[in-house]
Write a protein that holds these residues in place. Structure first.
Motif, PDB file in Angstrom:
ATOM      1  N   LEU A 102       0.833  -1.214   0.000  1.00  0.00           N
ATOM      2  CA  LEU A 102       0.000   0.000   0.000  1.00  0.00           C
ATOM      3  C   LEU A 102       0.858   1.252   0.000  1.00  0.00           C
ATOM      4  CD1 LEU A 102      -2.880  -0.976   2.475  1.00  0.00           C
ATOM      5  CD2 LEU A 102      -3.045  -0.601   0.011  1.00  0.00           C
ATOM      6  N   MET A 103       1.939   1.202   0.808  1.00  0.00           N
ATOM      7  CA  MET A 103       2.832   2.364   0.842  1.00  0.00           C
ATOM      8  C   MET A 103       3.515   2.523  -0.510  1.00  0.00           C
ATOM      9  SD  MET A 103       4.783   2.084   4.486  1.00  0.00           S
ATOM     10  CE  MET A 103       4.140   0.922   5.657  1.00  0.00           C
ATOM     11  N   ALA A 104       3.945   1.391  -1.095  1.00  0.00           N
ATOM     12  CA  ALA A 104       4.668   1.458  -2.358  1.00  0.00           C
ATOM     13  C   ALA A 104       3.798   2.068  -3.454  1.00  0.00           C
ATOM     14  CB  ALA A 104       5.141   0.066  -2.771  1.00  0.00           C
ATOM     15  N   VAL A 105       2.539   1.665  -3.517  1.00  0.00           N
ATOM     16  CA  VAL A 105       1.703   2.168  -4.606  1.00  0.00           C
ATOM     17  C   VAL A 105       1.218   3.591  -4.346  1.00  0.00           C
ATOM     18  CG1 VAL A 105       0.962  -0.141  -5.293  1.00  0.00           C
ATOM     19  CG2 VAL A 105      -0.473   1.220  -3.742  1.00  0.00           C
ATOM     20  N   GLY A 106       1.601   4.155  -3.194  1.00  0.00           N
ATOM     21  CA  GLY A 106       1.354   5.583  -3.002  1.00  0.00           C
ATOM     22  C   GLY A 106       0.228   5.917  -2.050  1.00  0.00           C
ATOM     23  N   MET A 107      -0.086   5.002  -1.128  1.00  0.00           N
ATOM     24  CA  MET A 107      -1.080   5.347  -0.114  1.00  0.00           C
ATOM     25  C   MET A 107      -0.362   6.141   0.969  1.00  0.00           C
ATOM     26  SD  MET A 107      -3.782   2.804   1.568  1.00  0.00           S
ATOM     27  CE  MET A 107      -5.041   3.304   2.703  1.00  0.00           C
ATOM     28  N   SER A 108      -0.913   7.292   1.320  1.00  0.00           N
ATOM     29  CA  SER A 108      -0.213   8.159   2.262  1.00  0.00           C
ATOM     30  C   SER A 108      -0.316   7.598   3.675  1.00  0.00           C
ATOM     31  CB  SER A 108      -0.820   9.557   2.227  1.00  0.00           C
ATOM     32  OG  SER A 108      -2.146   9.512   2.700  1.00  0.00           O
ATOM     33  N   LYS A 109       0.600   8.058   4.516  1.00  0.00           N
ATOM     34  CA  LYS A 109       0.588   7.603   5.908  1.00  0.00           C
ATOM     35  C   LYS A 109      -0.727   7.948   6.573  1.00  0.00           C
ATOM     36  CE  LYS A 109       5.434   7.348   6.602  1.00  0.00           C
ATOM     37  NZ  LYS A 109       6.496   7.214   7.535  1.00  0.00           N
ATOM     38  N   HIS A 132      -3.614   8.167   5.214  1.00  0.00           N
ATOM     39  CA  HIS A 132      -4.646   7.218   4.800  1.00  0.00           C
ATOM     40  C   HIS A 132      -4.479   5.869   5.473  1.00  0.00           C
ATOM     41  CE1 HIS A 132      -5.824   9.634   1.035  1.00  0.00           C
ATOM     42  NE2 HIS A 132      -6.836   9.614   1.881  1.00  0.00           N
ATOM     43  N   ILE A 172      11.037   3.581  -3.610  1.00  0.00           N
ATOM     44  CA  ILE A 172      10.677   2.903  -2.371  1.00  0.00           C
ATOM     45  C   ILE A 172      11.927   2.528  -1.577  1.00  0.00           C
ATOM     46  CG2 ILE A 172       8.387   2.058  -2.984  1.00  0.00           C
ATOM     47  CD1 ILE A 172       9.558  -0.570  -3.797  1.00  0.00           C
ATOM     48  N   ILE A 198       5.919   9.585  -1.536  1.00  0.00           N
ATOM     49  CA  ILE A 198       4.665   8.822  -1.618  1.00  0.00           C
ATOM     50  C   ILE A 198       3.815   9.337  -2.782  1.00  0.00           C
ATOM     51  CG2 ILE A 198       2.496   8.329  -0.432  1.00  0.00           C
ATOM     52  CD1 ILE A 198       4.142   8.286   2.196  1.00  0.00           C
ATOM     53  N   ARG A 229       5.415   8.407  -6.108  1.00  0.00           N
ATOM     54  CA  ARG A 229       5.151   7.022  -6.494  1.00  0.00           C
ATOM     55  C   ARG A 229       3.723   6.857  -7.002  1.00  0.00           C
ATOM     56  NH1 ARG A 229       7.990   5.550  -1.477  1.00  0.00           N
ATOM     57  NH2 ARG A 229       5.980   5.178  -0.473  1.00  0.00           N
ATOM     58  N   ARG A 230       2.805   7.484  -6.263  1.00  0.00           N
ATOM     59  CA  ARG A 230       1.398   7.316  -6.619  1.00  0.00           C
ATOM     60  C   ARG A 230       1.142   7.816  -8.050  1.00  0.00           C
ATOM     61  NH1 ARG A 230      -1.968  11.303  -3.449  1.00  0.00           N
ATOM     62  NH2 ARG A 230      -1.269  12.573  -5.192  1.00  0.00           N
ATOM     63  N   PHE A 251       4.019  -0.320  -9.934  1.00  0.00           N
ATOM     64  CA  PHE A 251       4.844  -1.453  -9.499  1.00  0.00           C
ATOM     65  C   PHE A 251       4.166  -2.770  -9.859  1.00  0.00           C
ATOM     66  CE2 PHE A 251       6.370   1.857  -6.628  1.00  0.00           C
ATOM     67  CZ  PHE A 251       7.743   1.642  -6.653  1.00  0.00           C
ATOM     68  N   PHE A 268      -8.030   1.054  -7.269  1.00  0.00           N
ATOM     69  CA  PHE A 268      -7.594   1.549  -5.963  1.00  0.00           C
ATOM     70  C   PHE A 268      -6.686   2.788  -6.020  1.00  0.00           C
ATOM     71  CE2 PHE A 268      -4.922   1.354  -2.129  1.00  0.00           C
ATOM     72  CZ  PHE A 268      -5.916   1.439  -1.181  1.00  0.00           C
ATOM     73  N   VAL A 269      -5.575   2.686  -6.766  1.00  0.00           N
ATOM     74  CA  VAL A 269      -4.620   3.800  -6.761  1.00  0.00           C
ATOM     75  C   VAL A 269      -5.220   5.038  -7.439  1.00  0.00           C
ATOM     76  CG1 VAL A 269      -2.284   4.538  -7.324  1.00  0.00           C
ATOM     77  CG2 VAL A 269      -2.733   2.152  -6.761  1.00  0.00           C
ATOM     78  N   LEU A 328      -7.017   6.776  -4.919  1.00  0.00           N
ATOM     79  CA  LEU A 328      -6.107   7.538  -4.059  1.00  0.00           C
ATOM     80  C   LEU A 328      -5.724   8.849  -4.731  1.00  0.00           C
ATOM     81  CD1 LEU A 328      -3.596   4.871  -2.670  1.00  0.00           C
ATOM     82  CD2 LEU A 328      -5.535   5.914  -1.497  1.00  0.00           C
TER      83      LEU A 328
END
Ligand SMILES: Nc1ncnc2c1ncn2[C@@H]1O[C@H](COP(=O)(O)OP(=O)(O)OP(=O)(O)O)[C@@H](O)[C@H]1O
Ligand SMILES: [Mg+2]
Lengths: 407, 238
Positions: A300-307, A309, B56, B80, B83-84, B89, B108-109, B112
């Motif tokens: 989740l962190m890798a794909v860009g979910m913020s802390k 969130h 990352i 973050i 990356r988003r 990935f 999902f992303v 976000l």
């Protein structure tokens, strides 16, 4: 979307979630039942003390409490009567002629307070507590009411003869023969042990004293008692009221006031302990469920979910479980309390101990709306906060490390 | 919109007697739209490189400049969002969210990123169709085969319209058929969407499909060549 994710995450391990919910529901129900019982315990004790002991207000001669001399009767009684009869706050009042003396039967002797009362009094609910025989009336010579307990000790039955002895107005020993008209039993064993009741006129004749030693007053609303003390005092000239001592129930028995407050404190402490224990439980479960998913949080962190969130997601999970558990637990608690409210909680197996405290053996638990609200808010908030620590722990990871964990 | 590394280093156990230079003073440039395979023996630093380029993992020294952003110097928060919005990935073990359906995983992303629901839905469906899984959109990952899951992962990586996709051994857990299918899909998306793909692999069959092949040994670049066998994808996906 996060809510959907949180909701589904909760049910990944249904057994664990159900156990947590079960613990919360069971725990909250017990806490609420306990709070209800405590409330009824204390309010019953207070109500009984008011009913049987203090009334809402009592007026004595100002010297009487320190020195219960038979001569110290309440002065200006007729003016007082007139005032009490016209006060709308007053529910009922009663003048009592009190004498300390002895009651003797063929078998034994006991020291008692002899209460000379008006048979029409509505202040103490003693009439409803007659277990054998009858309440005092105008018929017959020198009738007396004694408690069941006293009757057993002195080996008395309805119709038995007893002799009362005490000092009269000249200090000489006097007395008279009385016939047991009825037996009573109150929730208070002190009351039962120490009091007998006769007609005021009969007692007055023997003691040689006119008037009463105590005026007990019941109000329509007990909360008004402290204020009414002043109202009453203001209605009389200083030279009259200075001869009296007017006291409300809290002043007469300061312990009662303390008790009323301590019930509240007790309930808060009890709730707090529960909330803290609950928090540990939930933190533990959320920690487990979060650390089982370390890898997933890494992704989740890798794909860009913020802390922010991620923290929100974890708090949602703990919060959803918490609010769900709290709601169900509260509903359970309300049902439990209302069940016992209709049937009463029979504590007669502890009856003797309770009577020592002046408590009825069947209690009707009650929990106020404020207490329910407090429980709901405290527990929900606690569960929401329980997500913070696990979130903090998982957010210490950077994505690569999180993803390289086995879980 | 390129990737450039300047003297990029990642050293593990730097202060011990045996420091490991996972990536050792690497200078490398990858242009927008390339389809690059990174190969090399186990432990040569492929994963470490991809992780640093994807933001990352943090370099020990040197710079990785991705689309003008110096990843080495970005704040945690900045990385973050970087990356988003810029990196997709694809992981060896698919790493889909098990509680979400294929469609939801792909959306999902994008969600976000704050796209509207309709937009997310439309793009996710289009991508699922491209990877041939539109019929399985409502299945959760556990109900899909490894090859299907990895195709969902490709769709997920592409959904937020990243400029670069980092795929660390994407086919390592797949059989030959699934591998070929996945490469077709990746190449097609590379051509259609202009997305740069950088993937690491041990698999010779995968390497032959790359446009450019970079060979790593002990954290150093030992070979870097265009693949003469590379064929642009014909428009039909298998
Ligand atoms: N967290 C770490 N701590 C210490 N050393 C590490 C760590 N991660 C990687 N290494 C070392 O860095 C070097 C490069 O590792 P890396 O994972 O990048 O290689 P790789 O080319 O991806 O290998 P493989 O083909 O096996 O995936 C290896 O020697 C590895 O042991
Ligand atoms: Mg690797």
């Amino acid at each position: 979307m996060l809510i959907k994710l949180a909701w589904r995450n909760i049910w990944r391990n249904p057994l664990r979630t159900l156990i947590l919910l079960g613990v919360m529901i069971f725990g909250l129900m017990s806490v609420i039942a306990m709070m209800g019982l405590m409330n009824s315990f204390y309010s019953n004790m207070i109500n009984n003390a008011i009913k049987w002991q203090t009334s809402h207000l009592k007026i004595h001669d100002s010297r009487y409490p320190d020195d219960p001399d038979i001569h110290f009767t309440v002065s200006h009684l007729s003016q007082l009567k007139a005032e009490l009869d016209q006060q709308s706050l007053v529910h009922a009042w009663s003048g009592r002629h009190l004498v300390n003396g002895m009651i003797a039967s063929a078998r034994s002797v006991r020291g008692v307070t002899i209460n000379g009362i008006d048979p029409l009094t509505k202040v103490t609910p003693l009439k409803a507590r007659i277990t054998e025989g009858e309440w005092l009336n105008d018929l017959g010579r020198n009738p007396i009411l004694v408690s069941q307990k006293t009757s057993e000790r002195l080996n008395l039955r309805v119709g038995s003869k007893v002799v009362l002895t005490f000092n009269d107005d000249k200090g000489a020993l006097t007395g008279g023969a009385f016939r047991v008209k009825g037996l009573f039993k109150t929730p208070s064993s002190t009351m039962d042990d120490n009091h007998v009741y006769v007609r005021k006129g009969d007692l007055s004749k023997l003691s040689g004293i006119k008037g009463v030693h105590e005026v007990a007053i019941l109000l329509n609303n007990p909360e008004e008692a402290p204020r009414f003390v002043n109202t009453l005092a203001q209605s009389f000239a200083p030279d009259i009221r200075e001869q009296w001592l007017i006291r409300d129930w809290q002043t007469l028995n300061p312990v009662l006031k303390t008790m009323a407050d301590s019930a509240e404190v007790f309930n808060r402490v009890f709730l707090l302990i529960f909330v803290v224990a609950m928090m540990f439980g939930i933190v533990n479960i959320v920690l487990m469920s979060v650390f089982e998913r370390t890898r997933e949080f890494g992704v989740l962190m890798a794909v860009g979910m913020s802390k922010r969130h991620i923290r929100f997601l974890i708090m949602l999970e703990s919060g959803l479980m918490g609010v769900g558990g709290t709601t169900l637990g509260l509903i359970g608690g309300i049902l439990l309390v209302s069940y016992f409210q209709s049937t009463g909680m029979d504590l007669s197996q502890f009856g003797d101990g309770l009577n020592g405290l002046g408590i009825d053996s069947v209690l009707y638990p009650s929990v106020s709306f404020q207490e329910y609200a407090m429980a709901f808010i405290a527990v929900s908030l606690a569960t929401l906060l329980s997500g913070l620590y696990p979130a903090h722990q998982i957010l210490k990871y950077n994505p690569v490390d999180a993803m390289s964990e086995k879980h | 919109m390129s990737i450039q590394t300047i003297q990029l280093c990642k050293t593990y156990n730097a202060n011990s007697d045996f420091p490991v230079h996972a990536v050792d003073h690497l200078d490398l440039t990858i242009q927008q739209g390339e389809f690059v395979a990174v190969m090399g023996p186990s432990g040569s630093g492929k994963t470490t490189l991809l992780n640093m380029l994807g933001g990352i993992d943090t370099p020990t020294s040197g710079d990785a400049i991705v689309d003008g952003y110096n990843v080495s110097k970005m704040t945690e928060k900045g990385k973050i969002a970087f990356r988003r919005d810029n990196i997709g990935f694809i992981f060896q073990d698919y790493s889909l969210l098990p509680v979400l359906t294929a469609l939801e995983n792909v959306e999902f992303v994008m969600q976000l990123q704050g796209h509207s629901e309709a937009e997310c839905r439309a793009r996710a469906l289009a991508l699922l169709k491209k990877v041939g899984l539109d019929k399985h959109q409502n299945k959760r990952p556990a109900m899909l085969s490894g090859g299907q899951q990895q195709r969902v992962a490709v769709a997920r990586a592409l959904a937020p319209r990243p400029k670069f996709v980092m795929a660390d051994e994407p086919t390592a857990n797949l059989d030959a058929n699934s591998t070929a299918e996945l490469l077709d899909i990746m190449q097609q998306l590379n051509e259609q969407e202009g997305t740069t793909f950088i993937f690491s692999t041990h698999d010779q069959r995968v390497i032959t499909r790359a446009q450019r092949i970079i060979v790593f040994e002990d954290g150093r670049l030992t070979k870097d060549r265009q693949n003469p066998d590379y064929k642009r994808h014909t428009m039909s996906a298998s």
